[in-house]
Design an enzyme around this catalytic site. Structure first.
Site, PDB file in Angstrom:
ATOM      1  N   GLU A  46       0.875  -1.165   0.000  1.00 19.76           N
ATOM      2  CA  GLU A  46       0.000   0.000   0.000  1.00 19.76           C
ATOM      3  C   GLU A  46       0.919   1.224   0.000  1.00 19.76           C
ATOM      4  O   GLU A  46       1.768   1.347   0.885  1.00 19.76           O
ATOM      5  CB  GLU A  46      -0.863  -0.023   1.261  1.00 19.76           C
ATOM      6  CG  GLU A  46      -2.000   0.947   1.229  1.00 19.76           C
ATOM      7  CD  GLU A  46      -2.814   0.928   2.533  1.00 19.76           C
ATOM      8  OE1 GLU A  46      -3.551   1.884   2.764  1.00 19.76           O
ATOM      9  OE2 GLU A  46      -2.689  -0.046   3.305  1.00 19.76           O
ATOM     10  N   ARG A 271       4.419 -13.000   9.847  1.00 18.21           N
ATOM     11  CA  ARG A 271       4.946 -11.650   9.774  1.00 18.21           C
ATOM     12  C   ARG A 271       6.313 -11.603  10.465  1.00 18.21           C
ATOM     13  O   ARG A 271       6.528 -12.309  11.448  1.00 18.21           O
ATOM     14  CB  ARG A 271       3.989 -10.774  10.580  1.00 18.21           C
ATOM     15  CG  ARG A 271       3.849  -9.381  10.142  1.00 18.21           C
ATOM     16  CD  ARG A 271       2.650  -8.765  10.835  1.00 18.21           C
ATOM     17  NE  ARG A 271       1.760  -8.284   9.802  1.00 18.21           N
ATOM     18  CZ  ARG A 271       1.920  -7.120   9.171  1.00 18.21           C
ATOM     19  NH1 ARG A 271       2.866  -6.295   9.518  1.00 18.21           N
ATOM     20  NH2 ARG A 271       1.116  -6.762   8.223  1.00 18.21           N
ATOM     21  N   LYS A 281       4.070   1.161   9.471  1.00 15.47           N
ATOM     22  CA  LYS A 281       4.325   2.388   8.722  1.00 15.47           C
ATOM     23  C   LYS A 281       3.765   3.600   9.443  1.00 15.47           C
ATOM     24  O   LYS A 281       4.339   4.681   9.390  1.00 15.47           O
ATOM     25  CB  LYS A 281       3.695   2.282   7.327  1.00 15.47           C
ATOM     26  CG  LYS A 281       4.589   1.567   6.349  1.00 15.47           C
ATOM     27  CD  LYS A 281       3.925   1.465   4.988  1.00 15.47           C
ATOM     28  CE  LYS A 281       2.926   0.335   4.954  1.00 15.47           C
ATOM     29  NZ  LYS A 281       2.405   0.041   3.632  1.00 15.47           N
TER      30      LYS A 281
HETATM   31  P1  ATP Z   1       2.360  -1.902   7.963  1.00 11.25           P
HETATM   32  O1  ATP Z   1       1.451  -2.261   9.083  1.00 11.25           O
HETATM   33  O2  ATP Z   1       3.789  -1.878   8.342  1.00 11.25           O
HETATM   34  O3  ATP Z   1       1.931  -0.680   7.260  1.00 11.25           O
HETATM   35  P2  ATP Z   1       1.129  -3.438   5.966  1.00 11.25           P
HETATM   36  O4  ATP Z   1       0.912  -4.902   6.014  1.00 11.25           O
HETATM   37  O5  ATP Z   1      -0.027  -2.556   6.141  1.00 11.25           O
HETATM   38  O6  ATP Z   1       2.287  -3.118   6.955  1.00 11.25           O
HETATM   39  P3  ATP Z   1       1.409  -3.257   3.159  1.00 11.25           P
HETATM   40  O7  ATP Z   1       1.992  -2.176   2.339  1.00 11.25           O
HETATM   41  O8  ATP Z   1      -0.038  -3.464   3.086  1.00 11.25           O
HETATM   42  O9  ATP Z   1       1.855  -3.017   4.650  1.00 11.25           O
HETATM   43  O10 ATP Z   1       2.196  -4.611   2.902  1.00 11.25           O
HETATM   44  C1  ATP Z   1       2.596  -5.118   1.660  1.00 11.25           C
HETATM   45  C2  ATP Z   1       2.944  -6.561   1.847  1.00 11.25           C
HETATM   46  O11 ATP Z   1       3.995  -6.705   2.781  1.00 11.25           O
HETATM   47  C3  ATP Z   1       1.766  -7.342   2.377  1.00 11.25           C
HETATM   48  O12 ATP Z   1       1.645  -8.533   1.632  1.00 11.25           O
HETATM   49  C4  ATP Z   1       2.114  -7.607   3.803  1.00 11.25           C
HETATM   50  O13 ATP Z   1       1.570  -8.802   4.244  1.00 11.25           O
HETATM   51  C5  ATP Z   1       3.647  -7.642   3.762  1.00 11.25           C
HETATM   52  N1  ATP Z   1       4.209  -7.256   5.063  1.00 11.25           N
HETATM   53  C6  ATP Z   1       4.031  -6.108   5.738  1.00 11.25           C
HETATM   54  N2  ATP Z   1       4.650  -6.128   6.930  1.00 11.25           N
HETATM   55  C7  ATP Z   1       5.277  -7.321   7.010  1.00 11.25           C
HETATM   56  C8  ATP Z   1       6.088  -7.963   7.997  1.00 11.25           C
HETATM   57  N3  ATP Z   1       6.389  -7.361   9.152  1.00 11.25           N
HETATM   58  N4  ATP Z   1       6.548  -9.199   7.736  1.00 11.25           N
HETATM   59  C9  ATP Z   1       6.259  -9.817   6.580  1.00 11.25           C
HETATM   60  N5  ATP Z   1       5.504  -9.283   5.619  1.00 11.25           N
HETATM   61  C10 ATP Z   1       5.008  -8.049   5.817  1.00 11.25           C
HETATM   62 MG    MG Z   2      -1.551  -1.807   5.279  1.00  8.78          MG
END
Ligand code: ATP
Ligand code: MG
Length: 565
Positions: A46, A271, A281
């Site tokens: 995202e 994760r 983020k």
């Molecule tokens: P955040 O909470 O840090 O914003 P998010 O999951 O909302 O993380 P996205 O941009 O939606 O962030 O994530 C893109 C991809 O990265 C998704 O497939 C998500 O599952 C993966 N991802 C995000 N954080 C992690 C993590 N800590 N470990 C493994 N994969 C991750």
């Molecule tokens: Mg997200």
């Protein structure tokens, strides 16, 4: 055709085997659901912030799995949620993934490009009697959600198809206020999985979207949008993190009930969490916006650009993610393990150099004042192919102030009056004393050298215990050195009701302005990495370093506190 893309194409070098690969092996074997298809994954960030080390894990899982099966991996901006998205983030995301060594080729997509198709699939569901317009407010919906014993309720569930179609089209046309109506999938109000209790798939929300502007006032929910994005792109395996496990029945329901061009399979993995840092983020953005760090690429940040600026290599990050593995259970990895992986890589790849971080002058009183010698030294003790460089030596050197003690403590083997020490690669010198200022602070150290010990060897075989690093005071460069420590003082700064801001480490950055580095470093390029003898691994700062003001970041110290498991 199918023959060409069978299992024998698997490239095991790319990534250690894990449970995802076992599923894929079954899926692409004869009789499997994807037999004869090329494995196709995607990485769907995202664009609401910079990528962090957790994303790096997902990138290695998504792109690495595709590589392993000679498949394809798409890069898709998951921008269906119109808040806080920015072109700056999109560019940074691309840069980081490319730096990690992955290539999406021409398959770069925006989920928002599929809004029209998503809308059409929603219409299809309404027409099939599988979705309806609901007029419960968010609050009422919570009230009618039911519990494990009681099914949820909606008085609008049995609304005629024609009526839902009409209302949904008018929702799109902007006839109703935000939050007044939703489109819900008609699945099972009594399901033990609350995600299946007629989930909302569209809501009215008048927010400007960074790509589609004001074109839409209704937006699809993630659980509806994501499977459609995957299906449109022909994804075979949609790899995501564990929190989506309970959403998988809905994912499958969506692809099963729309006339999707393909039927992807969702597989969840754990994760990545690391201690002594925060990873969401939202929290990282707060650190940037409230000025606790200098930016997303502050070398203390767990962002990919922060790690890069700090001195991390893609190889170290890859090795880290590969060694922690891909599991089904979330766990927290020690920050020390990430550092261990970097040290492992830089130990083999970084050139050696000498730098004095807290300098004091050493004067060799019996060495001619106008003489300069050159010593040819190896750039790496184990790899002659990394070449040599010339370091110069004169009667005035800089050494670490901690390498001299007028009154030595027990077991001290460096310079003190009467003691002999090896000046690395140059000569053995004997300390003769020092000069102090009016406050008693040592300002200069004196020694004599033994001309018979060129290169640091003692032809008579006498023992010299200490070896110290140095630079030639007559031609060294000044440098600023930035030393980093954990950004947080506790392993879990954001657990429970902690405010992570309260746990920021005030000593996470120490700036040393008057360091001295050997002349050869004047030509160092941004991002070049070195092992400074006895100090650690350092990287030329990619933003602030200039020819006249060299800036080095300490990537990691030499000592490995990480216990091998
Ligand atoms: P955040 O909470 O840090 O914003 P998010 O999951 O909302 O993380 P996205 O941009 O939606 O962030 O994530 C893109 C991809 O990265 C998704 O497939 C998500 O599952 C993966 N991802 C995000 N954080 C992690 C993590 N800590 N470990 C493994 N994969 C991750
Ligand atoms: Mg997200």
């Amino acid at each position: 055709m199918a023959e060409e893309i069978k299992n024998n194409n698997v490239n095991d070098e790319v990534m250690s085997n894990n449970f995802i690969h076992q599923f894929i092996d079954e899926d692409i074997a004869e009789g499997g659901a994807y037999y004869g298809q090329r494995v196709h994954t995607r990485f769907p960030p995202e664009p609401n912030g910079y990528l962090h080390i957790g994303h790096a894990k997902a990138i290695f899982v998504d792109f690495g799995t595709a590589q392993k099966y000679n498949g394809l991996c798409n890069l898709r901006m998951d921008d269906t949620n119109p808040t806080k998205e920015d072109v700056e983030y999109v560019d940074a995301i691309k840069e980081d993934i490319a730096w990690l060594g992955f290539d999406w080729e021409d398959r770069f997509y925006y989920a928002s490009d599929y809004f029209e198709q998503m809308y059409q699939y929603a219409i299809e569901l309404i027409e099939k009697g599988l979705a309806y317009v609901c007029e419960l407010s968010a609050e009422q919906m919570r009230e009618y959600r039911g519990d494990l014993q009681t099914p949820a309720q909606s008085p609008y569930r049995d609304r005629p198809v024609e009526e839902s179609l009409d209302l949904f089209k008018r929702m799109r046309a902007g006839e109703f206020p935000d939050g007044s109506m939703t489109l819900r999938a008609k699945i099972d109000l009594a399901s033990g999985n609350f995600n299946m209790r007629d989930p909302v798939i569209y809501r009215i929300n008048r927010l400007k979207h960074h790509r589609t502007g004001d074109k839409w006032c209704i937006y699809p929910m993630y659980d509806f949008a994501h499977p459609i994005e995957d299906a449109i792109e022909g994804i075979t395996h949609s790899l995501c993190t564990l929190e989506f496990e309970a959403h998988r029945p809905l994912y499958d329901w969506v692809v099963d009930n729309i006339s999707a061009p393909s039927k992807p399979r969702q597989i969840e993995f754990a994760r990545l969490g690391i201690n002594n840092t925060v990873m969401s983020k939202r929290k990282l953005r707060q650190l940037v916006e409230e000025g606790y760090v200098s930016g997303w690429d502050d070398p203390r940040m767990p962002t990919i650009c922060g790690l890069r600026r700090r001195g991390y290599t893609p190889e170290a990050i890859r090795s880290f993610t590969d060694q922690i593995g891909v599991a089904k259970v979330n766990s927290i990895v020690e920050y020390g393990f990430l550092e261990h992986c970097l040290r492992d890589d830089l130990n083999n790849t970084a050139k050696r150099a000498m730098a004095v971080l807290d300098p004091i002058k050493l004067v060799i009183t019996n060495y001619p004042e106008d003489k300069t010698e050159e010593f040819e030294v190896e750039n790496h003790p184990n790899y002659p192919e990394m070449g040599t460089r010339k370091v110069t030596f004169s009667n005035e050197l800089y050494i670490e102030s901690t390498d001299f003690m007028e009154e030595p403590i027990k077991k001290y083997q460096r310079l003190y009056p009467g003691n002999e020490v090896r000046i690395k690669s140059a000569y053995v010198v004997k300390c003769t004393g020092c000069k102090k200022d009016e406050n008693g602070k040592v300002v200069e150290v004196y020694a004599t050298y033994d001309p018979e010990t060129k290169g640091g060897n003692t032809p008579d075989g006498r023992k010299v215990r200490g070896t110290i690093h140095w630079v030639n005071a007559k031609d060294c460069c000044n440098a600023e050195v930035r030393l980093y420590d954990n950004l947080f003082t506790v392993p879990d700064p954001d657990v429970g009701d902690r405010n992570f801001i309260d746990y920021i480490n005030p000593e996470s950055l120490v700036v040393l302005k008057d360091c001295k580095v050997e002349k050869t470093l004047a030509d160092a390029e941004k991002q070049d990495r070195f092992q400074f003898m006895r100090q650690g691994y350092f990287c030329v700062d990619s933003k602030d370093s200039t020819k006249d003001n060299l800036v080095f970041n300490r990537a990691v110290n030499l000592k490995d506190s990480f216990k091998q498991r």
